[in-house]
Design a protein around this motif. Structure first.
Motif, short mmCIF file in Angstrom:
data_model
loop_
_atom_site.label_atom_id
_atom_site.label_comp_id
_atom_site.label_asym_id
_atom_site.label_seq_id
_atom_site.Cartn_x
_atom_site.Cartn_y
_atom_site.Cartn_z
N ALA A 103 -9.88 -22.96 5.71
CA ALA A 103 -8.52 -22.48 5.98
C ALA A 103 -8.19 -21.27 5.12
CB ALA A 103 -7.51 -23.59 5.73
N VAL A 104 -8.59 -21.31 3.85
CA VAL A 104 -8.34 -20.17 2.95
C VAL A 104 -9.11 -18.94 3.42
CG1 VAL A 104 -8.69 -19.29 0.61
CG2 VAL A 104 -7.79 -21.59 0.95
N GLY A 105 -10.39 -19.14 3.71
CA GLY A 105 -11.20 -18.01 4.16
C GLY A 105 -10.71 -17.42 5.46
N GLY A 106 -10.35 -18.28 6.41
CA GLY A 106 -9.88 -17.79 7.71
C GLY A 106 -8.56 -17.07 7.62
N SER A 107 -7.60 -17.63 6.87
CA SER A 107 -6.29 -16.99 6.76
C SER A 107 -6.37 -15.68 5.99
CB SER A 107 -5.30 -17.94 6.08
OG SER A 107 -5.76 -18.33 4.80
N THR A 108 -7.20 -15.63 4.95
CA THR A 108 -7.37 -14.39 4.20
C THR A 108 -8.03 -13.32 5.08
OG1 THR A 108 -7.65 -15.67 2.17
CG2 THR A 108 -8.31 -13.36 2.10
N ALA A 109 -9.01 -13.74 5.87
CA ALA A 109 -9.67 -12.81 6.79
C ALA A 109 -8.68 -12.27 7.81
CB ALA A 109 -10.84 -13.49 7.49
N LEU A 110 -7.79 -13.12 8.30
CA LEU A 110 -6.80 -12.67 9.28
C LEU A 110 -5.88 -11.62 8.67
CD1 LEU A 110 -5.40 -12.85 12.02
CD2 LEU A 110 -4.06 -14.77 11.12
N LEU A 111 -5.43 -11.85 7.43
CA LEU A 111 -4.55 -10.89 6.77
C LEU A 111 -5.24 -9.54 6.57
CD1 LEU A 111 -2.73 -13.04 4.05
CD2 LEU A 111 -1.71 -11.94 6.06
N SER A 112 -6.47 -9.56 6.05
CA SER A 112 -7.16 -8.30 5.81
C SER A 112 -7.53 -7.60 7.12
CB SER A 112 -8.42 -8.52 4.95
OG SER A 112 -9.34 -9.38 5.59
N HIS A 113 -7.80 -8.39 8.17
CA HIS A 113 -8.06 -7.79 9.48
C HIS A 113 -6.82 -7.07 10.00
CE1 HIS A 113 -8.89 -7.34 13.76
NE2 HIS A 113 -7.78 -8.02 13.99
N LEU A 114 -5.65 -7.70 9.86
CA LEU A 114 -4.42 -7.07 10.32
C LEU A 114 -4.13 -5.79 9.53
CD1 LEU A 114 -2.15 -10.22 10.80
CD2 LEU A 114 -3.28 -8.84 12.57
N VAL A 115 -4.45 -5.80 8.24
CA VAL A 115 -4.29 -4.59 7.44
C VAL A 115 -5.21 -3.49 7.94
CG1 VAL A 115 -4.71 -3.60 5.16
CG2 VAL A 115 -3.46 -5.75 5.36
N LYS A 116 -6.47 -3.84 8.18
CA LYS A 116 -7.42 -2.84 8.67
C LYS A 116 -7.01 -2.30 10.03
CE LYS A 116 -12.17 -2.09 10.17
NZ LYS A 116 -13.56 -2.51 10.11
N ALA A 117 -6.69 -3.20 10.95
CA ALA A 117 -6.31 -2.77 12.30
C ALA A 117 -5.05 -1.91 12.28
CB ALA A 117 -6.10 -3.99 13.20
N GLY A 118 -4.07 -2.31 11.46
CA GLY A 118 -2.84 -1.53 11.37
C GLY A 118 -3.08 -0.16 10.77
N THR A 119 -3.95 -0.09 9.77
CA THR A 119 -4.26 1.20 9.16
C THR A 119 -4.94 2.12 10.15
OG1 THR A 119 -4.53 0.14 7.00
CG2 THR A 119 -5.49 2.32 7.27
N ARG A 120 -5.88 1.59 10.93
CA ARG A 120 -6.59 2.41 11.90
C ARG A 120 -5.66 2.94 12.99
NH1 ARG A 120 -12.04 2.72 11.73
NH2 ARG A 120 -12.71 2.30 9.59
N ILE A 121 -4.74 2.11 13.47
CA ILE A 121 -3.79 2.57 14.48
C ILE A 121 -2.92 3.68 13.91
CG2 ILE A 121 -1.79 1.91 15.88
CD1 ILE A 121 -3.02 -0.86 16.13
N ALA A 122 -2.47 3.50 12.67
CA ALA A 122 -1.64 4.52 12.02
C ALA A 122 -2.41 5.82 11.84
CB ALA A 122 -1.14 4.00 10.67
N VAL A 123 -3.67 5.71 11.45
CA VAL A 123 -4.50 6.91 11.26
C VAL A 123 -4.74 7.62 12.59
CG1 VAL A 123 -6.85 7.69 10.69
CG2 VAL A 123 -5.63 6.16 9.14
N ASN A 124 -5.03 6.85 13.63
CA ASN A 124 -5.32 7.45 14.93
C ASN A 124 -4.11 8.13 15.55
OD1 ASN A 124 -8.04 6.73 15.00
ND2 ASN A 124 -7.62 4.73 15.89
N THR A 125 -2.91 7.66 15.23
CA THR A 125 -1.69 8.24 15.81
C THR A 125 -0.99 9.19 14.86
OG1 THR A 125 -0.42 6.31 15.07
CG2 THR A 125 -1.30 6.25 17.31
N SER A 126 -1.56 9.38 13.70
CA SER A 126 -0.93 10.25 12.71
C SER A 126 -1.06 11.71 13.12
CB SER A 126 -1.59 10.05 11.34
OG SER A 126 -1.12 11.01 10.42
N PRO A 127 -0.04 12.54 12.79
CA PRO A 127 -0.16 13.97 13.08
C PRO A 127 -1.24 14.65 12.25
CG PRO A 127 1.79 13.50 11.77
CD PRO A 127 1.25 12.18 12.23
N GLU A 128 -1.61 14.02 11.14
CA GLU A 128 -2.69 14.55 10.30
C GLU A 128 -3.68 13.42 10.03
OE1 GLU A 128 -0.93 16.15 6.83
OE2 GLU A 128 0.20 17.69 7.86
N PRO A 129 -4.49 13.06 11.04
CA PRO A 129 -5.36 11.89 10.91
C PRO A 129 -6.45 12.08 9.85
CG PRO A 129 -5.90 13.14 12.88
CD PRO A 129 -4.64 13.74 12.34
N ALA A 130 -6.67 11.03 9.11
CA ALA A 130 -7.78 11.05 8.15
C ALA A 130 -9.08 10.84 8.90
CB ALA A 130 -7.57 9.95 7.11
#
Length: 207
Positions: A103-130
């Motif tokens: 449960a700890v491993g799965g929930s931690t993985a879900l949180l870090s996955h959401l962080v990664k996915a959210g960062t990528r969406i923000a980067v892809n839609t940014s006016p100055e993408p990294a």
């Protein structure tokens, strides 16, 4: 308690790149570098499949928008992988500690996955993408380095993983606030341009 920091770190890393975690732990265990790796992760078939999927992710993860599609597909895969790896690390088949570790491993993985996915969406839609390539390389190197470090210094590695998770959540919130402001300003400019064009449509021709 002794395996909890390693479980937490592997969960965080699985949310970023689950295939890298399985491949790296398997290789470190199979080569005798660490005795902490479960035998199930050292199997040749597991290593081959993890290696092939790692290569596929390494390619997809570096292409704008393709990375976001890949992340969407892995919304279930990464947390499940994080939970399975954590349960294997905890051992004692079917025991309460093993279920808790999963449960700890799965929930931690879900949180870090959401962080990664959210960062990528923000980067892809940014006016100055990294650079997606640079970001992907940093993620892969961070996962590899921290997982290997966790086998020998689990508590320090868990502290680093926790700090990275908190920083990642803060970064996503900051990036999304900037993106929302940018998109709102762009909509306002387009509306003003349409109004200006409509207002000037009936003007008589010059000359």
């Amino acid at each position: 308690m002794s395996v909890l920091p390693l479980v937490f770190t592997s969960g965080w890393a699985s949310g970023i790149n689950a295939y890298a975690v399985v491949l790296l732990l398997g290789l470190l265990g199979a080569t005798g570098v660490s005795d902490e790796v479960p035998a199930a992760l050292e199997r040749p078939d597991v290593l081959i499949v993890a290696g092939l999927l790692f290569v596929a992710e390494a390619i997809a993860d570096k292409v704008p928008y393709v990375d976001s599609v890949w992340d969407a597909v892995h919304t279930l895969v990464r947390p499940i992988a994080g939970g399975v790896v954590a349960a294997l690390l905890a051992g004692h088949d079917g025991s309460l500690p093993q279920l808790a570790a999963g449960a700890v491993g799965g929930s931690t993985a879900l949180l870090s996955h959401l962080v990664k996915a959210g960062t990528r969406i923000a980067v892809n839609t940014s006016p100055e993408p990294a650079s997606n390539v640079l970001l992907s390389l940093v993620e892969d190197l961070g996962v590899a380095g921290l997982v290997a470090f966790a086998l020998f210094h689990p508590w320090i590695a868990a502290g680093i993983a926790a700090a990275l998770l908190v920083a990642g959540i803060a970064t996503v919130v900051f990036l999304w606030s900037r993106i929302r402001r940018y998109l709102r300003r762009r909509r306002e400019r387009r509306a003003e341009q349409r109004l200006a064009a409509a207002g000037g449509g009936g003007a008589p021709p010059l000359g």
